[in-house]
Design an enzyme around this catalytic site. Structure first.
Site, mmCIF file in Angstrom:
data_model
loop_
_atom_site.group_PDB
_atom_site.id
_atom_site.type_symbol
_atom_site.label_atom_id
_atom_site.label_comp_id
_atom_site.label_asym_id
_atom_site.label_seq_id
_atom_site.Cartn_x
_atom_site.Cartn_y
_atom_site.Cartn_z
ATOM 1 N N GLY A 26 20.997 88.045 151.712
ATOM 2 C CA GLY A 26 21.181 88.631 150.378
ATOM 3 C C GLY A 26 20.240 87.975 149.381
ATOM 4 N NE ARG A 30 23.515 90.955 153.985
ATOM 5 C CZ ARG A 30 23.739 89.832 153.317
ATOM 6 N NH1 ARG A 30 23.526 88.680 153.879
ATOM 7 N NH2 ARG A 30 24.186 89.883 152.071
ATOM 8 C CG ASP A 70 25.824 80.972 156.777
ATOM 9 O OD1 ASP A 70 25.340 81.961 156.198
ATOM 10 O OD2 ASP A 70 27.014 80.921 157.142
ATOM 11 C CB THR A 105 24.093 81.460 149.448
ATOM 12 O OG1 THR A 105 25.321 82.137 149.150
ATOM 13 C CG2 THR A 105 24.422 80.012 149.723
ATOM 14 C CB ILE A 106 25.234 83.981 144.495
ATOM 15 C CG1 ILE A 106 25.928 85.008 145.389
ATOM 16 C CG2 ILE A 106 23.919 84.488 143.969
ATOM 17 C CD1 ILE A 106 26.501 86.181 144.609
ATOM 18 C CG ASP A 107 28.764 83.709 148.735
ATOM 19 O OD1 ASP A 107 28.692 84.358 147.679
ATOM 20 O OD2 ASP A 107 29.026 84.224 149.834
ATOM 21 C CG ASP A 163 28.650 79.899 151.770
ATOM 22 O OD1 ASP A 163 27.410 79.798 151.660
ATOM 23 O OD2 ASP A 163 29.205 80.897 152.258
ATOM 24 C CG MET A 167 29.797 89.065 145.403
ATOM 25 S SD MET A 167 28.025 89.228 145.659
ATOM 26 C CE MET A 167 27.898 90.990 146.002
ATOM 27 N N GLY A 168 32.134 85.936 147.044
ATOM 28 C CA GLY A 168 32.613 84.699 147.674
ATOM 29 C C GLY A 168 33.294 85.095 148.949
ATOM 30 N NE ARG A 169 30.151 87.737 153.771
ATOM 31 C CZ ARG A 169 30.550 88.932 154.213
ATOM 32 N NH1 ARG A 169 31.455 89.013 155.158
ATOM 33 N NH2 ARG A 169 30.039 90.034 153.736
ATOM 34 C CD GLU A 207 32.565 89.297 148.528
ATOM 35 O OE1 GLU A 207 32.350 90.485 148.290
ATOM 36 O OE2 GLU A 207 31.693 88.516 148.931
ATOM 37 N NE ARG A 224 42.954 101.161 133.141
ATOM 38 C CZ ARG A 224 44.151 101.713 133.048
ATOM 39 N NH1 ARG A 224 45.128 101.312 133.848
ATOM 40 N NH2 ARG A 224 44.397 102.665 132.156
ATOM 41 C CG HIS A 235 25.466 93.956 145.119
ATOM 42 N ND1 HIS A 235 26.557 94.670 145.553
ATOM 43 C CD2 HIS A 235 24.940 93.368 146.216
ATOM 44 C CE1 HIS A 235 26.663 94.543 146.868
ATOM 45 N NE2 HIS A 235 25.703 93.757 147.291
ATOM 46 N NE ARG A 270 22.870 89.473 146.557
ATOM 47 C CZ ARG A 270 23.306 90.187 147.606
ATOM 48 N NH1 ARG A 270 24.472 89.914 148.153
ATOM 49 N NH2 ARG A 270 22.577 91.146 148.122
HETATM 50 O O1 F6P Z 1 26.251 86.029 150.973
HETATM 51 C C1 F6P Z 1 26.094 86.374 149.649
HETATM 52 C C2 F6P Z 1 26.850 87.630 149.309
HETATM 53 O O2 F6P Z 1 26.544 87.948 147.988
HETATM 54 C C3 F6P Z 1 28.357 87.558 149.556
HETATM 55 O O3 F6P Z 1 29.046 86.954 148.507
HETATM 56 C C4 F6P Z 1 28.709 89.016 149.733
HETATM 57 O O4 F6P Z 1 29.857 89.188 150.512
HETATM 58 C C5 F6P Z 1 27.524 89.559 150.442
HETATM 59 O O5 F6P Z 1 26.426 88.735 150.111
HETATM 60 C C6 F6P Z 1 27.226 90.980 150.084
HETATM 61 O O6 F6P Z 1 26.182 91.419 150.891
HETATM 62 P P1 F6P Z 1 25.384 92.786 150.714
HETATM 63 O O7 F6P Z 1 24.315 92.540 149.692
HETATM 64 O O8 F6P Z 1 24.806 93.019 152.057
HETATM 65 O O9 F6P Z 1 26.341 93.813 150.232
#
Ligand code: F6P
Length: 342
Positions: free
Chosen positions: A11, A72, A103, A126-128, A130, A170-172, A223, A266, A272, A275
């Site tokens: 991403g 990816r 990763d 990564t924005i996450d 992690d 976001m945050g997988r 998420e 709501r 995105h 990002r």
């Molecule tokens: O790994 C970074 C991330 O932004 C995650 O937080 C999110 O689940 C994923 O990428 C979303 O990926 P895509 O851009 O493929 O929808």
């Protein structure tokens, strides 16, 4: 002329362009030519690249995204793709490959180094936030600031309408964004993948808050949050690295909160937006430092390493340290954030 290859995988994330600028400017000083592969690993598999000279990285410091584009694509999905990577690396007479990614991308860089003896250097992105082995990744600070601003904005509309606002961030596997943005934005409940809560627990906090005289609430949910048995609509679609497409948790939670508390609710899915756009000053500086350091590692032939932030210093760590485990959110910080729940 000596040559270095570079690619951005996974991403995208704000700060990638400052990294590329840092790499190219330092490489030129060290008399390297930089080959930029397009669309992540797809570019080196297909031999799709462009030479990055000084003018290619001029005027990009403030820009989000990546001038190399990304994907990816996973070369380890097909044996012949790994062979193509090696063939193209050799035919372009590269001295090293700098892989910028999370990763998945860095896992490929590590395998290529270990199994194929390809001289790789990694830059964590990564924005996450992690990735292990670094105090933080670039892109995270920008994402947190965007999410914080969204929570600020949701406050005024929530208060005007006496509503509960659920914001899905976001945050997988790691809830860093929800945690930091939730604290910074003053969310009334924060839910992260690392700590399982039930919908009833969330509702109890909201009801308590409203009973004490507040007439609106903000719930920040990552998420990847889990709700035990209360689960959930998850997408079944997988990417090339086997990750599920996430999304839907906020919607589920908002419906349940409204049903169980009777408060009008709501949902906002920030998605995105977190990002995109211009990187913060912090991410521009960190990205620049990472880019310059990566070229230094190439120069000193420190392969199989990743650049990393340790305190205030940019250092190098073994890729194996970075990939040994996921860097999940700080549970001490999460405990602290509970002071402000309700
Ligand atoms: O790994 C970074 C991330 O932004 C995650 O937080 C999110 O689940 C994923 O990428 C979303 O990926 P895509 O851009 O493929 O929808």
């Amino acid at each position: 002329m000596r040559r270095i290859g570079v690619l951005t995988g996974g991403g995208d994330c704000p700060g990638l362009n400052p990294v590329l600028r840092g790499i190219v400017r330092k490489a030129i000083l060290e008399k390297y030519e930089v080959v930029g592969f397009l669309r992540g690993w797809a570019g080196i598999i297909e031999g799709d690249y462009k030479i990055l000279d000084r003018s290619s990285v001029s005027g990009i410091l403030h820009m989000g995204g990546t001038i190399l584009n990304t994907s990816r694509t996973n070369p380890y999905k097909k044996v012949e793709d790994v062979k193509k990577v090696i063939k193209n690396f050799k035919s372009l007479e590269l001295e090293a490959l700098i892989a910028i990614g999370g990763d998945d991308t860095l896992g490929v860089a590590q395998r290529l180094f270990r199994e194929e003896h390809l001289p790789t250097v990694a830059i964590p992105k990564t924005i996450d936030n992690d990735l292990n082995g670094t105090d933080c990744t670039f892109g995270f600070d920008t994402a947190v600031n965007i999410a914080m601003e969204a929570i600020d904005r949701l406050h005024t509309t929530a208060a005007s309408h006496n509503r509960v606002m659920v914001v899905e961030l976001m945050g997988r596997n790691a809830g860093w964004i929800a945690l930091q943005a939730g604290i910074a934005g003053g969310a009334d409940v924060i839910i992260i993948p690392e700590v399982e809560v039930t919908v009833d627990e969330v509702c109890t906090i909201i009801k308590r808050r409203h009973k004490s005289g507040r007439n609106f609430s903000i719930v920040a949910v990552a998420e990847g949050a889990k709700f035990g048995k209360d689960l959930l609509t998850r997408g079944k679609e997988l990417d090339q690295f086997g990750h599920e497409k996430l999304g839907g948790i906020g919607d589920f939670l908002a419906r349940e909160i409204e049903k169980r508390t009777g408060f009008e609710t709501r949902i906002t899915v920030l998605g995105h937006l977190q990002r995109g756009g211009s990187p913060t000053a912090f991410d521009r500086v960190l990205g620049t430092r990472f880019g310059v350091k990566a070229v230094e590692l190439v120069e000193s032939k420190e392969f199989g390493k990743m650049v990393s932030l340790r305190g205030t210093q940019v250092v190098s760590v073994d890729l194996s340290e970075a990939l040994s485990k996921l860097r999940t959110a700080d549970l001490g910080l999460y405990e602290m954030s509970k002071v402000f729940f309700g």
